[in-house]
Motif scaffolding. Structure first.
Motif, PDB file in Angstrom:
ATOM      1  N   CYS A  56     -39.744 -33.418  -7.962  1.00  0.00           N
ATOM      2  CA  CYS A  56     -41.104 -33.110  -7.525  1.00  0.00           C
ATOM      3  C   CYS A  56     -41.898 -34.396  -7.383  1.00  0.00           C
ATOM      4  CB  CYS A  56     -41.802 -32.179  -8.524  1.00  0.00           C
ATOM      5  SG  CYS A  56     -42.026 -32.912 -10.159  1.00  0.00           S
ATOM      6  N   ASN A  57     -43.023 -34.266  -6.697  1.00  0.00           N
ATOM      7  CA  ASN A  57     -44.008 -35.343  -6.643  1.00  0.00           C
ATOM      8  C   ASN A  57     -45.370 -34.698  -6.420  1.00  0.00           C
ATOM      9  OD1 ASN A  57     -44.155 -34.742  -3.859  1.00  0.00           O
ATOM     10  ND2 ASN A  57     -42.654 -36.327  -3.345  1.00  0.00           N
ATOM     11  N   CYS A  58     -46.352 -35.496  -6.102  1.00  0.00           N
ATOM     12  CA  CYS A  58     -47.700 -34.955  -5.940  1.00  0.00           C
ATOM     13  C   CYS A  58     -47.787 -33.941  -4.807  1.00  0.00           C
ATOM     14  CB  CYS A  58     -48.690 -36.088  -5.702  1.00  0.00           C
ATOM     15  SG  CYS A  58     -48.789 -37.263  -7.059  1.00  0.00           S
ATOM     16  N   GLY A  59     -46.806 -33.938  -3.926  1.00  0.00           N
ATOM     17  CA  GLY A  59     -46.830 -33.029  -2.789  1.00  0.00           C
ATOM     18  C   GLY A  59     -46.218 -31.672  -3.050  1.00  0.00           C
ATOM     19  N   GLY A  60     -45.515 -31.523  -4.167  1.00  0.00           N
ATOM     20  CA  GLY A  60     -44.926 -30.236  -4.461  1.00  0.00           C
ATOM     21  C   GLY A  60     -43.618 -30.349  -5.207  1.00  0.00           C
ATOM     22  N   MET A  61     -42.969 -29.205  -5.382  1.00  0.00           N
ATOM     23  CA  MET A  61     -41.703 -29.130  -6.099  1.00  0.00           C
ATOM     24  C   MET A  61     -40.583 -28.827  -5.116  1.00  0.00           C
ATOM     25  SD  MET A  61     -40.738 -26.704  -9.334  1.00  0.00           S
ATOM     26  CE  MET A  61     -42.101 -27.415 -10.251  1.00  0.00           C
ATOM     27  N   PHE A  62     -39.485 -29.590  -5.219  1.00  0.00           N
ATOM     28  CA  PHE A  62     -38.421 -29.493  -4.240  1.00  0.00           C
ATOM     29  C   PHE A  62     -37.086 -29.070  -4.842  1.00  0.00           C
ATOM     30  CE2 PHE A  62     -41.608 -32.505  -2.894  1.00  0.00           C
ATOM     31  CZ  PHE A  62     -41.913 -32.063  -1.620  1.00  0.00           C
ATOM     32  N   GLY A  63     -36.979 -29.044  -6.158  1.00  0.00           N
ATOM     33  CA  GLY A  63     -35.754 -28.614  -6.799  1.00  0.00           C
ATOM     34  C   GLY A  63     -35.915 -28.629  -8.305  1.00  0.00           C
ATOM     35  N   ILE A  64     -35.157 -27.756  -8.983  1.00  0.00           N
ATOM     36  CA  ILE A  64     -35.246 -27.687 -10.436  1.00  0.00           C
ATOM     37  C   ILE A  64     -33.893 -27.297 -11.018  1.00  0.00           C
ATOM     38  CG2 ILE A  64     -36.039 -25.283 -10.435  1.00  0.00           C
ATOM     39  CD1 ILE A  64     -37.864 -26.151 -12.827  1.00  0.00           C
ATOM     40  N   MET A  65     -33.521 -27.975 -12.105  1.00  0.00           N
ATOM     41  CA  MET A  65     -32.275 -27.699 -12.789  1.00  0.00           C
ATOM     42  C   MET A  65     -32.585 -27.455 -14.264  1.00  0.00           C
ATOM     43  SD  MET A  65     -28.836 -30.069 -13.143  1.00  0.00           S
ATOM     44  CE  MET A  65     -28.673 -30.167 -11.358  1.00  0.00           C
ATOM     45  N   PRO A  66     -32.678 -26.187 -14.689  1.00  0.00           N
ATOM     46  CA  PRO A  66     -33.045 -25.901 -16.081  1.00  0.00           C
ATOM     47  C   PRO A  66     -31.966 -26.351 -17.059  1.00  0.00           C
ATOM     48  CG  PRO A  66     -33.341 -23.971 -14.659  1.00  0.00           C
ATOM     49  CD  PRO A  66     -32.537 -24.976 -13.880  1.00  0.00           C
ATOM     50  N   SER A  67     -32.403 -26.775 -18.242  1.00  0.00           N
ATOM     51  CA  SER A  67     -31.479 -27.042 -19.341  1.00  0.00           C
ATOM     52  C   SER A  67     -31.094 -25.712 -19.981  1.00  0.00           C
ATOM     53  CB  SER A  67     -32.135 -27.933 -20.392  1.00  0.00           C
ATOM     54  OG  SER A  67     -32.556 -29.162 -19.848  1.00  0.00           O
ATOM     55  N   THR A  68     -29.940 -25.680 -20.609  1.00  0.00           N
ATOM     56  CA  THR A  68     -29.559 -24.473 -21.347  1.00  0.00           C
ATOM     57  C   THR A  68     -30.347 -24.419 -22.655  1.00  0.00           C
ATOM     58  OG1 THR A  68     -27.762 -25.539 -22.566  1.00  0.00           O
ATOM     59  CG2 THR A  68     -27.236 -24.593 -20.396  1.00  0.00           C
ATOM     60  N   ALA A  69     -30.522 -23.219 -23.172  1.00  0.00           N
ATOM     61  CA  ALA A  69     -31.233 -23.058 -24.440  1.00  0.00           C
ATOM     62  C   ALA A  69     -30.508 -23.808 -25.558  1.00  0.00           C
ATOM     63  CB  ALA A  69     -31.359 -21.576 -24.780  1.00  0.00           C
ATOM     64  N   GLN A  70     -29.175 -23.778 -25.557  1.00  0.00           N
ATOM     65  CA  GLN A  70     -28.403 -24.459 -26.587  1.00  0.00           C
ATOM     66  C   GLN A  70     -28.639 -25.960 -26.543  1.00  0.00           C
ATOM     67  OE1 GLN A  70     -24.171 -23.771 -26.459  1.00  0.00           O
ATOM     68  NE2 GLN A  70     -23.723 -25.351 -27.989  1.00  0.00           N
ATOM     69  N   PHE A  71     -28.697 -26.523 -25.330  1.00  0.00           N
ATOM     70  CA  PHE A  71     -28.887 -27.974 -25.208  1.00  0.00           C
ATOM     71  C   PHE A  71     -30.281 -28.383 -25.672  1.00  0.00           C
ATOM     72  CE2 PHE A  71     -29.718 -31.821 -22.489  1.00  0.00           C
ATOM     73  CZ  PHE A  71     -28.900 -32.666 -23.229  1.00  0.00           C
ATOM     74  N   VAL A  72     -31.293 -27.572 -25.370  1.00  0.00           N
ATOM     75  CA  VAL A  72     -32.641 -27.864 -25.854  1.00  0.00           C
ATOM     76  C   VAL A  72     -32.674 -27.794 -27.379  1.00  0.00           C
ATOM     77  CG1 VAL A  72     -35.042 -27.080 -25.879  1.00  0.00           C
ATOM     78  CG2 VAL A  72     -33.763 -27.118 -23.729  1.00  0.00           C
ATOM     79  N   ALA A  73     -32.001 -26.808 -27.951  1.00  0.00           N
ATOM     80  CA  ALA A  73     -31.930 -26.694 -29.414  1.00  0.00           C
ATOM     81  C   ALA A  73     -31.285 -27.930 -30.020  1.00  0.00           C
ATOM     82  CB  ALA A  73     -31.157 -25.439 -29.802  1.00  0.00           C
ATOM     83  N   GLU A  74     -30.228 -28.434 -29.380  1.00  0.00           N
ATOM     84  CA  GLU A  74     -29.551 -29.628 -29.882  1.00  0.00           C
ATOM     85  C   GLU A  74     -30.474 -30.839 -29.828  1.00  0.00           C
ATOM     86  OE1 GLU A  74     -26.153 -29.701 -27.365  1.00  0.00           O
ATOM     87  OE2 GLU A  74     -24.979 -28.346 -28.634  1.00  0.00           O
ATOM     88  N   GLN A  75     -31.275 -30.953 -28.767  1.00  0.00           N
ATOM     89  CA  GLN A  75     -32.219 -32.059 -28.669  1.00  0.00           C
ATOM     90  C   GLN A  75     -33.266 -31.984 -29.784  1.00  0.00           C
ATOM     91  OE1 GLN A  75     -33.595 -33.071 -24.478  1.00  0.00           O
ATOM     92  NE2 GLN A  75     -32.551 -31.123 -24.087  1.00  0.00           N
ATOM     93  N   ILE A  76     -33.799 -30.799 -30.018  1.00  0.00           N
ATOM     94  CA  ILE A  76     -34.805 -30.628 -31.062  1.00  0.00           C
ATOM     95  C   ILE A  76     -34.218 -30.945 -32.431  1.00  0.00           C
ATOM     96  CG2 ILE A  76     -36.311 -28.959 -32.208  1.00  0.00           C
ATOM     97  CD1 ILE A  76     -36.607 -27.550 -29.481  1.00  0.00           C
ATOM     98  N   ASP A  77     -32.997 -30.496 -32.687  1.00  0.00           N
ATOM     99  CA  ASP A  77     -32.341 -30.795 -33.956  1.00  0.00           C
ATOM    100  C   ASP A  77     -32.170 -32.302 -34.141  1.00  0.00           C
ATOM    101  OD1 ASP A  77     -32.079 -28.152 -34.805  1.00  0.00           O
ATOM    102  OD2 ASP A  77     -30.109 -27.899 -33.875  1.00  0.00           O
ATOM    103  N   CYS A  78     -31.803 -32.996 -33.077  1.00  0.00           N
ATOM    104  CA  CYS A  78     -31.619 -34.444 -33.162  1.00  0.00           C
ATOM    105  C   CYS A  78     -32.926 -35.144 -33.512  1.00  0.00           C
ATOM    106  CB  CYS A  78     -31.067 -34.987 -31.842  1.00  0.00           C
ATOM    107  SG  CYS A  78     -29.320 -34.634 -31.566  1.00  0.00           S
ATOM    108  N   VAL A  79     -34.021 -34.685 -32.919  1.00  0.00           N
ATOM    109  CA  VAL A  79     -35.321 -35.290 -33.195  1.00  0.00           C
ATOM    110  C   VAL A  79     -35.714 -35.058 -34.654  1.00  0.00           C
ATOM    111  CG1 VAL A  79     -37.800 -35.169 -32.703  1.00  0.00           C
ATOM    112  CG2 VAL A  79     -36.157 -35.205 -30.818  1.00  0.00           C
ATOM    113  N   PHE A  80     -35.708 -33.805 -35.083  1.00  0.00           N
ATOM    114  CA  PHE A  80     -36.150 -33.496 -36.442  1.00  0.00           C
ATOM    115  C   PHE A  80     -35.197 -34.053 -37.498  1.00  0.00           C
ATOM    116  CE2 PHE A  80     -38.955 -30.575 -34.298  1.00  0.00           C
ATOM    117  CZ  PHE A  80     -40.059 -30.498 -35.151  1.00  0.00           C
TER     118      PHE A  80
END
Length: 279
Positions: A56-80
């Motif tokens: 995306c840029n200031c002109g709009g959104m052109f594509g999106i690739m969501p993370s999996t819930a498991q991968f987000v959980a792993e990132q949060i665990d790594c931070v905490f």
């Protein structure tokens, strides 16, 4: 993990840390990249959990690739597991499954300072969350948040109301706040004549008045406001003070009026930081 408090219940002198859970904005104006700039600009250490890769840029959104819930959980665990954040800011979460996982992690780690700035609508006004995800957000994340920040169009989406003026803002904020048992900041930056924001908390309204700054370079301003609130919460300030300081910060970022790109440029989140010069 215990927070870094002294015997008087105040923060010690260690560097404040803020975790942002949101999407990656490749243009650098908003999302994770914008949050990192704001957190750094507040003299704090930024940590991230990326929920989606967004083209995306200031002109709009052109594509999106969501993370999996498991991968987000792993990132949060790594931070905490390494550095316990003094505050957490939550942005884009695209699915009910992801929202459930983030809520579970907030509960698991006992997070107390949470700013929820849900990206319900894209820059061009299209919906980013389906009804199931919005229901999950209201049921699971709202009760855990210190404050919910929404634009007027997002408040209209959540309430089904049309917001045309100050009284409508009050009615919408109260409806959201009472339904979720949460403090709600309705951001008025999209209004033409002013930039006044309204906080509803515990059946009480507080206006935060802002000047309308003559600049086209406003991309990411709302995102930066909520990130600044999270930074001030990390310092232990009361919510009203956090918002007041954040408003002043955003005014400075807008007044810097940095011109980047072809159209509506990004707000300058590091306007007060000088450039590095090797000696």
């Amino acid at each position: 993990m215990a927070e870094r408090l002294n015997q008087e219940g105040e923060f010690d002198g260690a560097m404040r840390t803020v975790l942002t859970i949101s999407g990656s904005d490749c243009s650098g104006g908003s999302g994770i990249q914008g949050d990192v700039k704001v957190i750094t600009g507040h003299g704090m250490f930024a940590m991230t959990a990326v929920t989606a890769m967004i083209a995306c840029n200031c002109g709009g959104m052109f594509g999106i690739m969501p993370s999996t819930a498991q991968f987000v959980a792993e990132q949060i665990d790594c931070v905490f597991g390494e550095v316990y954040p003094d505050a957490v800011k939550i942005g884009l979460m695209m699915s009910a499954e992801l929202i459930e996982v983030v809520a579970d992690k907030l509960i698991q780690y006992g997070v107390k300072r949470v700013v929820l700035d849900p990206v319900l609508l894209s820059i061009v006004g299209s919906r980013m969350l389906e009804d199931e995800a919005i229901k999950a957000m209201c049921a699971r994340i709202l009760p855990l948040a210190s404050v919910l920040t929404v634009t007027i169009p997002e408040a209209e989406l959540l309430t089904g109301m049309q917001i045309l003026g100050a009284e409508d803002m009050k009615n919408a904020a109260a409806k959201i706040g009472q339904a979720g048992g949460i403090s709600v900041l309705v951001k008025g930056g999209c209004r033409e004549k002013d930039a006044n924001d309204l906080l509803y908390t515990n059946h009480h309204f507080t206006w935060f008045y802002g000047e309308r700054i003559d600049t086209r370079n406003t991309y990411g301003a709302g995102n930066a406001l909520s990130a600044s609130i999270a930074c001030n919460l990390a310092k232990g300030y009361p919510l009203e003070t956090c918002i007041d300081y954040a408003k002043s910060y955003i005014s400075g970022a807008l007044k810097a009026n940095r011109k980047l790109g072809k159209g509506t440029g990004p707000v300058d989140c590091c306007f007060h930081i000088g450039g590095y010069h090797a000696t």
